[in-house]
Design an enzyme around this catalytic site. Structure first.
Site, mmCIF file in Angstrom:
data_model
loop_
_atom_site.group_PDB
_atom_site.id
_atom_site.type_symbol
_atom_site.label_atom_id
_atom_site.label_comp_id
_atom_site.label_asym_id
_atom_site.label_seq_id
_atom_site.Cartn_x
_atom_site.Cartn_y
_atom_site.Cartn_z
ATOM 1 N N TYR A 177 0.756 -0.959 -0.021
ATOM 2 C CA TYR A 177 -0.172 -0.276 -0.370
ATOM 3 C C TYR A 177 0.899 0.793 0.342
ATOM 4 C CZ TYR A 177 -4.055 2.934 0.693
ATOM 5 O OH TYR A 177 -5.069 3.862 0.813
ATOM 6 N N PHE A 224 -6.537 19.654 -24.999
ATOM 7 C CA PHE A 224 -7.837 18.116 -25.199
ATOM 8 C C PHE A 224 -8.683 18.624 -24.662
ATOM 9 C CE2 PHE A 224 -8.205 13.802 -23.854
ATOM 10 C CZ PHE A 224 -8.602 13.456 -25.070
ATOM 11 N N ASP A 225 -9.875 17.754 -25.253
ATOM 12 C CA ASP A 225 -10.976 18.046 -23.751
ATOM 13 C C ASP A 225 -10.987 17.419 -22.581
ATOM 14 O OD1 ASP A 225 -10.307 14.816 -25.085
ATOM 15 O OD2 ASP A 225 -12.405 14.989 -25.059
ATOM 16 N N ASP A 273 1.331 18.636 -21.707
ATOM 17 C CA ASP A 273 0.110 18.022 -21.441
ATOM 18 C C ASP A 273 0.695 16.904 -22.449
ATOM 19 O OD1 ASP A 273 -1.708 16.462 -21.807
ATOM 20 O OD2 ASP A 273 -2.699 17.610 -22.947
ATOM 21 N N ALA A 306 1.192 13.273 -23.638
ATOM 22 C CA ALA A 306 0.796 12.493 -23.964
ATOM 23 C C ALA A 306 1.524 11.409 -24.876
ATOM 24 C CB ALA A 306 -1.040 12.432 -23.898
ATOM 25 N N LYS A 322 -0.572 6.705 -23.516
ATOM 26 C CA LYS A 322 -1.065 6.794 -24.631
ATOM 27 C C LYS A 322 0.767 6.393 -24.597
ATOM 28 C CE LYS A 322 -4.401 9.157 -24.809
ATOM 29 N NZ LYS A 322 -4.397 10.812 -24.001
ATOM 30 N N HIS A 344 -19.843 14.068 -26.021
ATOM 31 C CA HIS A 344 -19.351 13.143 -27.576
ATOM 32 C C HIS A 344 -19.552 12.162 -26.904
ATOM 33 C CE1 HIS A 344 -15.635 13.993 -26.167
ATOM 34 N NE2 HIS A 344 -15.033 12.790 -26.294
HETATM 35 C C1 LIG Z 1 -5.712 11.327 -23.559
HETATM 36 C C2 LIG Z 1 -5.299 12.423 -23.118
HETATM 37 C C3 LIG Z 1 -5.880 13.199 -22.261
HETATM 38 C C4 LIG Z 1 -6.513 12.435 -21.244
HETATM 39 O O1 LIG Z 1 -6.000 11.360 -20.849
HETATM 40 P P1 LIG Z 1 -6.580 9.881 -20.320
HETATM 41 O O2 LIG Z 1 -5.273 9.495 -19.544
HETATM 42 O O3 LIG Z 1 -7.824 10.127 -21.502
HETATM 43 O O4 LIG Z 1 -7.611 10.403 -19.007
HETATM 44 C C5 LIG Z 1 -4.588 14.681 -21.920
HETATM 45 N N1 LIG Z 1 -4.026 15.529 -22.899
HETATM 46 C C6 LIG Z 1 -3.945 14.689 -24.174
HETATM 47 C C7 LIG Z 1 -3.087 15.506 -25.111
HETATM 48 C C8 LIG Z 1 -4.360 13.688 -24.463
HETATM 49 O O5 LIG Z 1 -4.252 13.156 -25.268
#
Ligand SMILES: *Cc1c(COP(=O)(O)O)cnc(C)c1O
Length: 460
Positions: A72, A124-125, A215, A217, A258, A450
């Site tokens: 833990y 990103f969304d 950000d 990913a 990703k 979406h």
């Molecule tokens: C996928 C993504 C996120 C969010 O990540 P999740 O793992 O899907 O929660 C944030 N920013 C970018 C650019 C992404 O492609």
């Protein structure tokens, strides 16, 4: 004869996928309210919904899973991952989270308040969602060139530093908690950001006393493009490029699903002890104790290996070649897409491909449904449904681009699958003049609609 290229791996486990008939798909998509998120995966032949959490792990990652430490607190796996992150990115502090949006939630809880302004390149969304749900504003400062899908430039995901400067001049720094640079720029078509742009953005931010958040990913794909396209980086390793990219940043949020090539996971990394302390308590209440934050020990182990392997040129090269190959096939058939081919996906220009569908009827979604009907290929709408309504006026925000994203999972499909996808699009294009109507929304959530939206087909 010069030998052709071949992937530097072989396949150890395979998973069966099932083709279906057009009749079956017509029934299934109707039952799914024309929302591809509502399909069950066995109703899909080739799944291009996302490259997130869908990659094939390597034998080394699976081996690391067996040695995960599930304590833990203070698990060895936490320290293994922390060391990998420190080595790769040069950040002192690290907070694991269950995925990227959770990293945003934890960090933004500490940093973003009502009335704030968060500028960046095509948020990103989920990033935009986490800003707007805090009654703050996400301001898009992406270069205008990103909107012209046929323009071929090497770094189409960049932020326009002049637009950014105007934001910094207009609002007091107390209202700008950070600037977010998304690498690669997912919403603009998986397009990269150059080292020069990262450096200039960083200098501008810091001259106004504003921190820079990456950000991250698809940071490794971004580094690959820098190596391939930016002068002075051709002989550098991906790891050296990554180190330099992050030397300009103050913090990062990462969706490990990703470029970490794991099925679930994410993290925050940063240098500020103060911000780390502030974010830590949100991790504990939302995610879990700070040495696991929503991830199992085995998953942290797999991620440590994934980050290391996926920052090697050969690994990235195999992937990017496949995406580029799909692009080449589409060129042959004259299918219009955001040029050049992106890192993780091809974004088909649905407005160009289905010019007769009015903007109120969602061309990108219409194309995604047509592609599914044609071949059981599941793509994703990156257009006006994804753009949500304006939080103030509640009007639909019609985006400049209506894109249908074909996201390619890492090491999952073969080039034969790419050929099927391209042929299916060619067939849809051949009957494009007869596609004159799209869909209307019959049910939607107030934010991130979406995922759950229900649609109805508009008949003549
Ligand atoms: C996928 C993504 C996120 C969010 O990540 P999740 O793992 O899907 O929660 C944030 N920013 C970018 C650019 C992404 O492609």
């Amino acid at each position: 004869m010069k030998l052709p290229y071949a992937e530097p791996y072989r396949i150890k486990a395979v998973e069966a996928i099932k083709p279906s008939t057009r009749r079956q798909r017509e029934k299934w998509i109707k039952e799914a309210h024309y929302n591809l998120f509502n399909l069950s995966s066995d109703q899909v032949f080739i799944d291009l919904l996302t490259d997130s959490g869908t990659g094939s792990m390597t034998d080394n990652q699976w081996a690391a899973i067996m040695t995960g430490d599930e304590s833990y607190a203070g698990a060895k796996s936490f320290f293994t991952l922390k060391k990998t992150i420190q080595t790769l990115f040069g950040f002192e502090y690290f907070i694991p989270t269950h995925q990227g949006r959770a990293a945003e939630n934890v960090l933004f809880s500490a940093l973003v308040k009502e009335g704030d302004i968060v500028p960046g390149n095509s948020h990103f969304d989920t990033t935009k969602g986490h800003i707007e749900s805090r009654k703050a504003t996400a301001l898009d400062c992406t270069i205008d060139e990103a909107k012209d899908t046929q323009l071929e430039i090497p770094f189409k995901g960049e932020v326009d530093v002049n637009k950014l400067k105007a934001v910094f001049e207009k609002y007091p720094k107390e209202r700008i908690p950070f600037c977010v640079l998304t690498i690669t720029n997912n919403s603009a078509g998986g397009q990269p950001v150059s080292m020069k742009n990262i450096r200039e953005t960083s200098e501008l931010c810091h001259s106004y006393g504003i921190p820079l958040l990456l950000d991250s990913a698809r940071f490794a794909e971004n580094a690959y493009f820098i190596k391939k396209r930016e002068a002075g980086y051709g002989s550098k390793t991906i790891k050296q490029i990554v180190k330099e990219m992050y030397s300009y940043a103050d913090m990062m949020t990462m969706s490990a699903k990703k470029d970490g090539v794991v099925n679930m996971g994410g993290f925050i990394a940063l240098n500020s002890k103060e911000v780390y302390e502030a974010a830590k308590r949100y991790c504990i209440s939302y995610e879990g104790f700070i040495t696991y934050g929503g991830m199992a020990g085995r998953d942290m182990n797999a991620l440590a290996v994934g980050l290391d392997e996926n920052t090697e040129f050969e690994t990235l090269d195999a992937r990017m070649r496949q995406v580029a190959y799909l692009g080449k096939l589409l060129d042959r058939y004259g299918v219009p897409y955001q040029r050049p081919a992106g890192g993780h996906a091809i974004f088909v220009d649905a407005k160009k491909m289905l010019p007769n569908v009015p903007k109120e009827e969602f061309a990108a979604q219409t194309l995604a449904v047509e592609l599914y009907l044609e071949a059981g290929v599941r793509a994703c709408e990156i257009g006006s449904i994804l753009a949500d309504r304006d939080p103030v006026t509640r009007e639909n925000r019609y985006s400049d681009l209506e894109l249908t994203r074909l996201a390619i999972a890492r090491r999952v499909y073969t080039d034969n699958h790419m050929a099927v996808i391209a042929a299916a699009l060619k067939n849809v294009m051949a009957r494009a003049d007869k596609i004159t109507h799209g869909y209307r929304i019959v049910e939607e959530a107030p934010i991130l609609r979406h995922f759950t939206v229900k649609l109805e087909k508009i008949e003549e």
